[in-house]
Design a protein around this motif. Structure first.
Motif, PDB file in Angstrom:
ATOM      1  N   PHE A 277       4.066  -6.319   2.369  1.00  0.00           N
ATOM      2  CA  PHE A 277       3.893  -5.421   1.224  1.00  0.00           C
ATOM      3  C   PHE A 277       2.896  -4.330   1.596  1.00  0.00           C
ATOM      4  CE2 PHE A 277       1.586  -4.024  -2.559  1.00  0.00           C
ATOM      5  CZ  PHE A 277       2.619  -3.702  -3.427  1.00  0.00           C
ATOM      6  N   CYS A 278       3.110  -3.148   1.057  1.00  0.00           N
ATOM      7  CA  CYS A 278       2.090  -2.102   1.159  1.00  0.00           C
ATOM      8  C   CYS A 278       2.250  -1.132  -0.004  1.00  0.00           C
ATOM      9  CB  CYS A 278       2.135  -1.377   2.503  1.00  0.00           C
ATOM     10  SG  CYS A 278       3.571  -0.320   2.725  1.00  0.00           S
ATOM     11  N   PHE A 279       1.254  -0.295  -0.153  1.00  0.00           N
ATOM     12  CA  PHE A 279       1.161   0.621  -1.289  1.00  0.00           C
ATOM     13  C   PHE A 279       0.946   2.036  -0.765  1.00  0.00           C
ATOM     14  CE2 PHE A 279      -1.519   2.966  -4.265  1.00  0.00           C
ATOM     15  CZ  PHE A 279      -0.899   2.760  -5.496  1.00  0.00           C
ATOM     16  N   VAL A 280       1.719   2.981  -1.285  1.00  0.00           N
ATOM     17  CA  VAL A 280       1.566   4.394  -0.922  1.00  0.00           C
ATOM     18  C   VAL A 280       1.078   5.139  -2.158  1.00  0.00           C
ATOM     19  CG1 VAL A 280       2.680   6.463  -0.016  1.00  0.00           C
ATOM     20  CG2 VAL A 280       3.455   4.198   0.737  1.00  0.00           C
ATOM     21  N   SER A 281      -0.057   5.804  -2.041  1.00  0.00           N
ATOM     22  CA  SER A 281      -0.647   6.493  -3.188  1.00  0.00           C
ATOM     23  C   SER A 281       0.082   7.800  -3.479  1.00  0.00           C
ATOM     24  CB  SER A 281      -2.129   6.771  -2.939  1.00  0.00           C
ATOM     25  OG  SER A 281      -2.289   7.934  -2.130  1.00  0.00           O
ATOM     26  N   VAL A 286      -1.833   5.205   2.536  1.00  0.00           N
ATOM     27  CA  VAL A 286      -1.181   3.902   2.651  1.00  0.00           C
ATOM     28  C   VAL A 286      -2.255   2.811   2.651  1.00  0.00           C
ATOM     29  CG1 VAL A 286       0.358   2.443   4.028  1.00  0.00           C
ATOM     30  CG2 VAL A 286       0.700   4.923   3.976  1.00  0.00           C
ATOM     31  N   TYR A 287      -2.076   1.823   1.779  1.00  0.00           N
ATOM     32  CA  TYR A 287      -3.010   0.711   1.646  1.00  0.00           C
ATOM     33  C   TYR A 287      -2.244  -0.609   1.734  1.00  0.00           C
ATOM     34  CZ  TYR A 287      -6.118   4.302  -0.310  1.00  0.00           C
ATOM     35  OH  TYR A 287      -6.880   5.431  -0.498  1.00  0.00           O
ATOM     36  N   GLY A 288      -2.982  -1.698   1.996  1.00  0.00           N
ATOM     37  CA  GLY A 288      -2.354  -3.010   2.027  1.00  0.00           C
ATOM     38  C   GLY A 288      -1.754  -3.367   0.689  1.00  0.00           C
ATOM     39  N   CYS A 289      -2.466  -3.036  -0.385  1.00  0.00           N
ATOM     40  CA  CYS A 289      -1.932  -3.129  -1.742  1.00  0.00           C
ATOM     41  C   CYS A 289      -2.730  -2.171  -2.606  1.00  0.00           C
ATOM     42  CB  CYS A 289      -1.991  -4.561  -2.274  1.00  0.00           C
ATOM     43  SG  CYS A 289      -3.590  -5.083  -2.939  1.00  0.00           S
ATOM     44  N   GLY A 290      -2.289  -1.978  -3.831  1.00  0.00           N
ATOM     45  CA  GLY A 290      -2.952  -1.016  -4.702  1.00  0.00           C
ATOM     46  C   GLY A 290      -4.335  -1.440  -5.133  1.00  0.00           C
ATOM     47  N   LEU A 295      -8.241   2.211   3.544  1.00  0.00           N
ATOM     48  CA  LEU A 295      -7.161   3.087   4.001  1.00  0.00           C
ATOM     49  C   LEU A 295      -6.593   2.663   5.351  1.00  0.00           C
ATOM     50  CD1 LEU A 295      -5.646   5.736   3.281  1.00  0.00           C
ATOM     51  CD2 LEU A 295      -7.388   6.954   4.600  1.00  0.00           C
ATOM     52  N   ALA A 296      -5.259   2.586   5.410  1.00  0.00           N
ATOM     53  CA  ALA A 296      -4.577   2.291   6.670  1.00  0.00           C
ATOM     54  C   ALA A 296      -4.108   3.574   7.358  1.00  0.00           C
ATOM     55  CB  ALA A 296      -3.379   1.372   6.421  1.00  0.00           C
ATOM     56  N   GLY A 297      -3.897   4.620   6.586  1.00  0.00           N
ATOM     57  CA  GLY A 297      -3.421   5.883   7.136  1.00  0.00           C
ATOM     58  C   GLY A 297      -2.831   6.732   6.030  1.00  0.00           C
ATOM     59  N   ASN A 298      -2.366   7.929   6.384  1.00  0.00           N
ATOM     60  CA  ASN A 298      -1.765   8.842   5.416  1.00  0.00           C
ATOM     61  C   ASN A 298      -0.467   9.374   5.989  1.00  0.00           C
ATOM     62  OD1 ASN A 298      -1.134  11.287   3.810  1.00  0.00           O
ATOM     63  ND2 ASN A 298      -3.120  10.894   2.869  1.00  0.00           N
ATOM     64  N   ILE A 299       0.604   9.335   5.205  1.00  0.00           N
ATOM     65  CA  ILE A 299       1.911   9.759   5.714  1.00  0.00           C
ATOM     66  C   ILE A 299       1.966  11.259   5.963  1.00  0.00           C
ATOM     67  CG2 ILE A 299       3.084   7.833   4.593  1.00  0.00           C
ATOM     68  CD1 ILE A 299       4.174   9.957   2.567  1.00  0.00           C
ATOM     69  N   PRO A 312      -4.801  -0.403  12.592  1.00  0.00           N
ATOM     70  CA  PRO A 312      -5.767  -1.489  12.848  1.00  0.00           C
ATOM     71  C   PRO A 312      -5.997  -2.356  11.620  1.00  0.00           C
ATOM     72  CG  PRO A 312      -6.542   0.542  13.854  1.00  0.00           C
ATOM     73  CD  PRO A 312      -5.342   0.907  13.026  1.00  0.00           C
ATOM     74  N   LEU A 313      -6.014  -1.751  10.428  1.00  0.00           N
ATOM     75  CA  LEU A 313      -6.225  -2.522   9.211  1.00  0.00           C
ATOM     76  C   LEU A 313      -5.124  -3.554   9.025  1.00  0.00           C
ATOM     77  CD1 LEU A 313      -7.487  -3.133   6.415  1.00  0.00           C
ATOM     78  CD2 LEU A 313      -6.058  -1.279   5.508  1.00  0.00           C
ATOM     79  N   PHE A 314      -3.865  -3.124   9.101  1.00  0.00           N
ATOM     80  CA  PHE A 314      -2.753  -4.044   8.869  1.00  0.00           C
ATOM     81  C   PHE A 314      -2.689  -5.106   9.961  1.00  0.00           C
ATOM     82  CE2 PHE A 314       0.099  -1.156   6.022  1.00  0.00           C
ATOM     83  CZ  PHE A 314      -0.926  -1.127   5.089  1.00  0.00           C
TER      84      PHE A 314
END
Length: 370
Positions: A277-281, A286-290, A295-299, A312-314
């Protein structure tokens, strides 16, 4: 490379807009009444859906804020459906007019989720910060039934409504919902302000045990969310049944009429943050969840598949043996994992021990010698 190819999300929640017409006391997004001018454009939304479809086939949850406040929401949903993605939506019940429900169905969305936090207007409207929200939401559910649009009810559990859950179950059944997903409060966003309203760890355990029991008795699917302990409780109940020579309790129904390989009801593990699962703001973060604001990154800077597979976060969130405290040596760590968002909120470390778990693992590591 083969291992990387397996790293595909099962669900992706996309916060299509920050705008919302409600003022919920526990809002993760701390939503505003107006959209953020920097939210992803229609073209950026198309690109996100292209990138997701390029390497996986997850369920996409169009959420917000209130997704129906985004003028191009049906254009985005239609695009995703045509890409072969399984599109769902999480609108505020107050926005569900007959016309909106029909548009949602016509565009190819087969399931929506609607929040209802009490069996009465007194409880629900206090949660949502809007008088009349309960009546409007119940009306929206009736429109869904009329149109043949499947919906699940989401309920955030706190001390103010934990005693109302049996009546909530009656309400969920009476409105014709296909499923009930009770959420355990995670104190993030506006939820920090009502952190003292979280149920106690003992109430948490007893509530999940009650939900497990009624899930085997009711005609609809019941699945607690943001409650990884539930997977452990399900397994404990099944093991106890086998030891006593009783039939093992039936698991949750798998699949759905749309035939998605993962199934809307599938329970793979407890905390799926960054691992399934992941969450896109609304601005592409992009986050692991809301509920996990790391922060994992930005599209807008990196392609979604690269973020999901290599951030690295995920990668760290997928290393269950590196979890802190008793979570790190618990026999249920792979299937449960503890709530990483709650660990961050309580301990300041998303890899820390789940603070609301009362279970004591069978084996505790021996202390290292001098």
């Amino acid at each position: 490379m083969a291992e990387v190819e397996k790293l595909q999300p099962r669900l992706v929640a996309w916060e299509t807009t920050h705008a919302c017409n409600l003022a919920c006391v526990h809002c993760r997004a701390e939503a505003k009444y107006h959209p953020d001018p920097n939210q992803l454009t229609t073209e950026e939304g198309f690109r996100l859906l292209d990138q997701i479809a390029s390497f996986s086939n997850p369920i996409i949850i169009l959420t917000g804020g209130e997704p129906l406040l985004r003028p191009d929401i049906f254009e985005l949903a239609d695009y995703g459906v045509k890409k072969g993605l399984h599109m769902t939506m999480s609108p505020c019940g107050t926005s569900l007019t007959r016309q909106a429900v029909q548009k949602i169905k016509d565009v190819g969305i087969v399931r929506i989720s609607i929040s209802l936090d009490g069996s009465s207007a007194e409880v629900h409207d206090a949660f949502r910060g809007t008088p009349g929200a309960f009546d409007a939401t119940i009306a929206g559910m009736r429109y869904c039934v009329e149109a043949g649009l499947g919906f699940q009810v989401n309920t955030t559990i706190t001390r103010r409504n934990v005693d109302d859950l049996p009546r909530m179950l009656d309400t969920v059944l009476s409105v014709g919902a296909a499923a009930w997903h009770p959420f355990m409060l995670v104190p993030t966003g506006r939820g920090r302000a009502i952190q003292n309203e979280e149920v106690t760890p003992e109430q948490y355990e007893s509530t999940l045990s009650w939900l497990e029991k009624i899930s085997r008795e009711q005609p609809i699917h019941i699945k607690p969310t943001c409650a990884p302990h539930y997977v452990r409780i399900m397994r404990q109940v099944a093991v106890a049944a086998r030891r006593e020579g009783r039939p093992s309790p039936a698991g949750p129904p798998q699949g759905h009429p749309g035939g998605h390989p993962h199934g809307l009801h599938a329970i793979s593990r407890g905390c799926m943050a960054g691992d399934g699962f992941c969450f896109v703001s609304h601005v592409g973060e992009v986050y692991g969840c809301g509920f996990l604001p790391v922060l994992a990154g930005n599209i807008r800077e990196k392609p979604f598949p690269e973020i999901y597979q290599f951030s690295p976060l995920f990668q760290q969130l997928r290393k269950y043996d590196e979890l802190g405290g008793k979570c790190g040596y618990c026999e249920f760590r792979v299937k449960c994992g503890g709530c990483r968002a709650r660990a961050l909120a309580e301990a300041g470390d998303y890899m820390a021990e789940e603070p609301y778990c009362i279970y004591e693992p069978r084996r505790k590591p021996e202390p290292e010698g001098d």
